[in-house]
Design a protein around this motif. Structure first.
Motif, mmCIF file in Angstrom:
data_model
loop_
_atom_site.group_PDB
_atom_site.id
_atom_site.type_symbol
_atom_site.label_atom_id
_atom_site.label_comp_id
_atom_site.label_asym_id
_atom_site.label_seq_id
_atom_site.Cartn_x
_atom_site.Cartn_y
_atom_site.Cartn_z
ATOM 1 N N THR A 62 61.237 48.914 18.150
ATOM 2 C CA THR A 62 61.618 48.382 16.837
ATOM 3 C C THR A 62 60.818 47.149 16.441
ATOM 4 O OG1 THR A 62 63.366 47.023 17.838
ATOM 5 C CG2 THR A 62 63.974 49.247 17.103
ATOM 6 N N GLY A 63 60.103 46.572 17.402
ATOM 7 C CA GLY A 63 59.371 45.352 17.104
ATOM 8 C C GLY A 63 60.241 44.113 17.099
ATOM 9 N N ASN A 64 61.504 44.252 17.510
ATOM 10 C CA ASN A 64 62.424 43.105 17.565
ATOM 11 C C ASN A 64 62.990 43.033 18.973
ATOM 12 O OD1 ASN A 64 64.550 41.254 17.360
ATOM 13 N ND2 ASN A 64 65.014 41.838 15.255
ATOM 14 N N PRO A 65 62.533 42.092 19.788
ATOM 15 C CA PRO A 65 62.984 42.038 21.186
ATOM 16 C C PRO A 65 64.486 41.816 21.341
ATOM 17 C CG PRO A 65 61.055 40.638 20.829
ATOM 18 C CD PRO A 65 61.542 41.041 19.482
ATOM 19 N N SER A 66 65.144 41.342 20.291
ATOM 20 C CA SER A 66 66.567 41.025 20.390
ATOM 21 C C SER A 66 67.472 42.125 19.853
ATOM 22 C CB SER A 66 66.864 39.719 19.619
ATOM 23 O OG SER A 66 66.043 38.670 20.058
ATOM 24 N N ILE A 67 66.909 43.214 19.407
ATOM 25 C CA ILE A 67 67.710 44.249 18.747
ATOM 26 C C ILE A 67 68.777 44.832 19.670
ATOM 27 C CG2 ILE A 67 66.238 46.212 19.378
ATOM 28 C CD1 ILE A 67 67.887 45.625 15.956
ATOM 29 N N GLY A 68 68.560 44.738 20.981
ATOM 30 C CA GLY A 68 69.521 45.291 21.925
ATOM 31 C C GLY A 68 70.892 44.662 21.810
ATOM 32 N N ILE A 69 70.943 43.338 21.501
ATOM 33 C CA ILE A 69 72.242 42.671 21.391
ATOM 34 C C ILE A 69 73.029 43.207 20.207
ATOM 35 C CG2 ILE A 69 71.500 40.729 19.955
ATOM 36 C CD1 ILE A 69 73.843 40.526 23.007
ATOM 37 N N LEU A 70 72.347 43.481 19.101
ATOM 38 C CA LEU A 70 73.026 44.055 17.933
ATOM 39 C C LEU A 70 73.506 45.463 18.234
ATOM 40 C CD1 LEU A 70 73.887 43.916 14.973
ATOM 41 C CD2 LEU A 70 71.602 44.757 14.354
ATOM 42 N N ALA A 71 72.670 46.248 18.917
ATOM 43 C CA ALA A 71 73.069 47.610 19.287
ATOM 44 C C ALA A 71 74.284 47.592 20.203
ATOM 45 C CB ALA A 71 71.909 48.340 19.957
ATOM 46 N N LEU A 105 88.994 51.968 10.414
ATOM 47 C CA LEU A 105 87.586 52.286 10.184
ATOM 48 C C LEU A 105 86.957 51.318 9.179
ATOM 49 C CD1 LEU A 105 87.719 56.191 10.068
ATOM 50 C CD2 LEU A 105 86.913 54.734 11.932
ATOM 51 N N ALA A 106 87.713 50.948 8.144
ATOM 52 C CA ALA A 106 87.189 50.000 7.158
ATOM 53 C C ALA A 106 86.973 48.625 7.797
ATOM 54 C CB ALA A 106 88.151 49.891 5.980
ATOM 55 N N ALA A 107 87.935 48.185 8.618
ATOM 56 C CA ALA A 107 87.790 46.896 9.285
ATOM 57 C C ALA A 107 86.616 46.901 10.256
ATOM 58 C CB ALA A 107 89.092 46.548 10.021
ATOM 59 N N GLY A 108 86.485 47.986 11.028
ATOM 60 C CA GLY A 108 85.369 48.084 11.954
ATOM 61 C C GLY A 108 84.027 48.073 11.243
ATOM 62 N N ALA A 109 83.937 48.793 10.129
ATOM 63 C CA ALA A 109 82.685 48.828 9.360
ATOM 64 C C ALA A 109 82.353 47.453 8.795
ATOM 65 C CB ALA A 109 82.802 49.857 8.238
ATOM 66 N N ALA A 110 83.374 46.718 8.347
ATOM 67 C CA ALA A 110 83.140 45.385 7.797
ATOM 68 C C ALA A 110 82.620 44.428 8.868
ATOM 69 C CB ALA A 110 84.439 44.842 7.190
ATOM 70 N N VAL A 111 83.204 44.508 10.062
ATOM 71 C CA VAL A 111 82.747 43.641 11.153
ATOM 72 C C VAL A 111 81.305 43.975 11.533
ATOM 73 C CG1 VAL A 111 83.084 43.067 13.593
ATOM 74 C CG2 VAL A 111 85.055 43.225 12.069
ATOM 75 N N ILE A 112 80.987 45.257 11.633
ATOM 76 C CA ILE A 112 79.620 45.646 11.998
ATOM 77 C C ILE A 112 78.631 45.194 10.938
ATOM 78 C CG2 ILE A 112 78.106 47.641 12.356
ATOM 79 C CD1 ILE A 112 80.492 49.063 13.659
ATOM 80 N N ALA A 113 79.006 45.325 9.664
ATOM 81 C CA ALA A 113 78.120 44.872 8.581
ATOM 82 C C ALA A 113 77.883 43.366 8.674
ATOM 83 C CB ALA A 113 78.732 45.235 7.228
ATOM 84 N N ALA A 114 78.935 42.598 8.967
ATOM 85 C CA ALA A 114 78.780 41.152 9.101
ATOM 86 C C ALA A 114 77.901 40.810 10.302
ATOM 87 C CB ALA A 114 80.156 40.494 9.241
ATOM 88 N N LEU A 115 78.057 41.555 11.392
ATOM 89 C CA LEU A 115 77.205 41.326 12.564
ATOM 90 C C LEU A 115 75.739 41.576 12.239
ATOM 91 C CD1 LEU A 115 79.338 42.973 15.423
ATOM 92 C CD2 LEU A 115 78.937 40.532 15.057
ATOM 93 N N VAL A 116 75.461 42.609 11.461
ATOM 94 C CA VAL A 116 74.081 42.904 11.069
ATOM 95 C C VAL A 116 73.491 41.756 10.266
ATOM 96 C CG1 VAL A 116 72.614 44.427 9.694
ATOM 97 C CG2 VAL A 116 74.393 45.396 11.161
ATOM 98 N N VAL A 117 74.262 41.253 9.304
ATOM 99 C CA VAL A 117 73.780 40.151 8.469
ATOM 100 C C VAL A 117 73.496 38.908 9.315
ATOM 101 C CG1 VAL A 117 74.410 38.564 6.604
ATOM 102 C CG2 VAL A 117 74.933 41.005 6.402
ATOM 103 N N LEU A 118 74.434 38.563 10.189
ATOM 104 C CA LEU A 118 74.242 37.383 11.038
ATOM 105 C C LEU A 118 73.077 37.561 11.996
ATOM 106 C CD1 LEU A 118 77.989 36.600 11.830
ATOM 107 C CD2 LEU A 118 76.434 35.187 10.462
ATOM 108 N N LEU A 120 70.366 39.232 11.480
ATOM 109 C CA LEU A 120 69.121 39.058 10.729
ATOM 110 C C LEU A 120 68.808 37.598 10.462
ATOM 111 C CD1 LEU A 120 69.475 41.993 8.154
ATOM 112 C CD2 LEU A 120 68.068 41.914 10.214
ATOM 113 N N LEU A 121 69.829 36.728 10.540
ATOM 114 C CA LEU A 121 69.615 35.292 10.316
ATOM 115 C C LEU A 121 69.222 34.556 11.590
ATOM 116 C CD1 LEU A 121 72.646 34.552 7.950
ATOM 117 C CD2 LEU A 121 70.246 34.870 7.309
ATOM 118 N N LEU A 122 69.296 35.239 12.742
ATOM 119 C CA LEU A 122 68.924 34.599 14.001
ATOM 120 C C LEU A 122 67.434 34.292 14.020
ATOM 121 C CD1 LEU A 122 70.887 36.668 16.697
ATOM 122 C CD2 LEU A 122 71.293 34.285 16.028
ATOM 123 N N PRO A 123 67.034 33.141 14.591
ATOM 124 C CA PRO A 123 65.602 32.844 14.699
ATOM 125 C C PRO A 123 64.915 33.817 15.658
ATOM 126 C CG PRO A 123 66.916 31.243 15.922
ATOM 127 C CD PRO A 123 67.883 32.063 15.130
#
Length: 405
Positions: A62-71, A105-118, A120-123
């Motif tokens: 993926t070109g992102n060494p940290s992507i494993g933590i999000l996965a 399912l809605a709550a789980g999807a919301a948490v995952i979406a927030a995790l994705v956004v955060l 992407l903000l990581l250095p």
């Protein structure tokens, strides 16, 4: 510790996934089972992406060494969500379970979406191992929020799991279900050790205290992986006891009965090969396939009955009377007598068929009078098994007599 425990947990998750996945037709009828398959599949993915070689390959791809933590965090969040869905379907009325499922399912999807956004903000950073990731980023504010959100959702999900399982375990009538729920509840409680240590690490970083020792880190992963193992085992135990073991027993009975019908089937098939389906001959000639043993058993029963029907023009009254007198003298009565006589009639009809002889006095099969009691395919199989047992016994007796002479 993480790299030692994860492969063991991965093996358990993959095993459970494969066991529950087959046969797929059950998934269409059982929503809870479908969600449970998802639990094991997502659990396997979460452990897989956290193993160092896979973590590195994922980062390179993926070109992102940290992507494993999000996965890892994303799959665990989805897994915990589906665990609650499984419980809702098990313990709540249908309509209430559907509404809770949508909410989860809605709550789980919301948490995952927030995790994705955060995430992407990581250095950006270079290659980091799974074990060192938290230590590297724990003092970064975005990661503190990222980790706190994940741990909060994880703890809430596991807390619901523990409370519901322990409450329901005492009220269920199913012994295996109660045992499984207690194990799941114990596993969910054990994961609180992981959550506590992670939240303490975040608090220590925020307030400038020294982070916990490596011993605490090892204990955290022991709680996380040990708890996950218990949860997976707890969900699998009642499923095996209620669904998988009965299916295995049914397969074993079908295979056994298929083989018991083999001598009778072979005798009829050699005279009348058209009784077998063209695509079915290989299975009929040897044994049922690993899957579909019950279908092959019923197919074999139908083919024997087809052959029996085709041979009816070669039945002689003298054969029936002689067989009835002989078996009645041995004490046989009712359905067992009819089965023994029918076996003799089939043997006589096969002989007459090969010789192209017609009966002097036509008659019907002795079991014709009791077929009204045959109401299901299983009833017919049991009736044929009685006939096959007498047919094989006569064959063995004739073979012994031939070898003696």
């Amino acid at each position: 510790m993480q790299q030692l425990l994860h492969p063991l947990c991965l093996t358990l998750a993959v095993t459970g996934f494969l066991v529950l996945l087959w046969p797929p037709r059950y998934l269409r009828r059982d929503r809870a089972l479908t969600a449970l398959v998802g639990v094991y599949g997502l659990s396997a993915l979460s452990f897989l992406v956290s193993i160092d070689p896979v973590w590195g390959l994922l980062g390179d791809a993926t070109g992102n060494p940290s992507i494993g933590i999000l996965a890892a965090f994303g799959t665990v969040t989805a897994q915990v969500t589906l665990q609650i869905v499984v419980l809702a379907d098990w313990v709540l009325p249908h309509e209430k379970a559907r509404s809770r499922t949508r909410l989860c399912l809605a709550a789980g999807a919301a948490v995952i979406a927030a995790l994705v956004v955060l995430f992407l903000l990581l250095p950006a950073s270079g290659r980091i191992s799974p074990q060192a990731f938290t230590a590297r980023y724990i003092h970064v504010g975005v990661y503190q929020t990222f980790l706190t959100l994940y741990i909060g959702a994880y703890t809430i999900g596991q807390g619901i799991l523990a409370v519901v399982c322990w409450r329901r375990a005492g009220g269920t009538r199913g012994t295996w279900i109660a045992r499984g729920l207690r194990i799941v509840g114990a596993g969910a409680l054990l994961t609180f050790g992981y959550s506590t240590i992670r939240l303490v690490d975040v608090a220590a970083a925020v307030f400038g205290f020294t982070p916990l020792s490596r011993s605490a880190e090892r204990f955290a992963w022991l709680c996380a992986d040990g708890g996950s193992t218990l949860v997976l085992m707890g969900f699998l135990i009642p499923t095996l006891a209620i669904h998988i073991v009965p299916r295995a027993r049914a397969w074993g009975r079908a295979y056994r009965d298929h083989q018991r019908l083999a001598p009778l089937w072979h005798a009829v098939y050699e005279a009348l090969p058209t009784i077998a389906l063209h695509t079915h001959r290989a299975a009929s000639a040897h044994g049922p396939s690993l899957w579909g043993a019950t279908w092959h058993l019923y197919r074999r029963a139908v083919e024997i009955r087809d052959g029996q029907w085709a041979l009816r023009h070669h039945l002689d009254e003298s054969v029936r009377r002689a067989a009835e007198a002989r078996y009645a003298a041995t004490g046989l009565r009712g359905a067992e007598l009819a089965a023994a006589v029918t076996a003799d009639q089939l043997r006589g009809a096969l002989t007459a068929y090969h010789r192209n002889e017609s009966p002097k006095t036509p008659t019907e099969y002795a079991d014709a009078g009791i077929r009204d009691d045959v109401r299901t395919p299983n009833d017919d199989v049991r009736a044929l098994l009685r006939i096959a047992a007498h047919f094989e016994a006569v064959s063995e007796h004739e073979d012994a007599a031939t070898s003696w002479t």
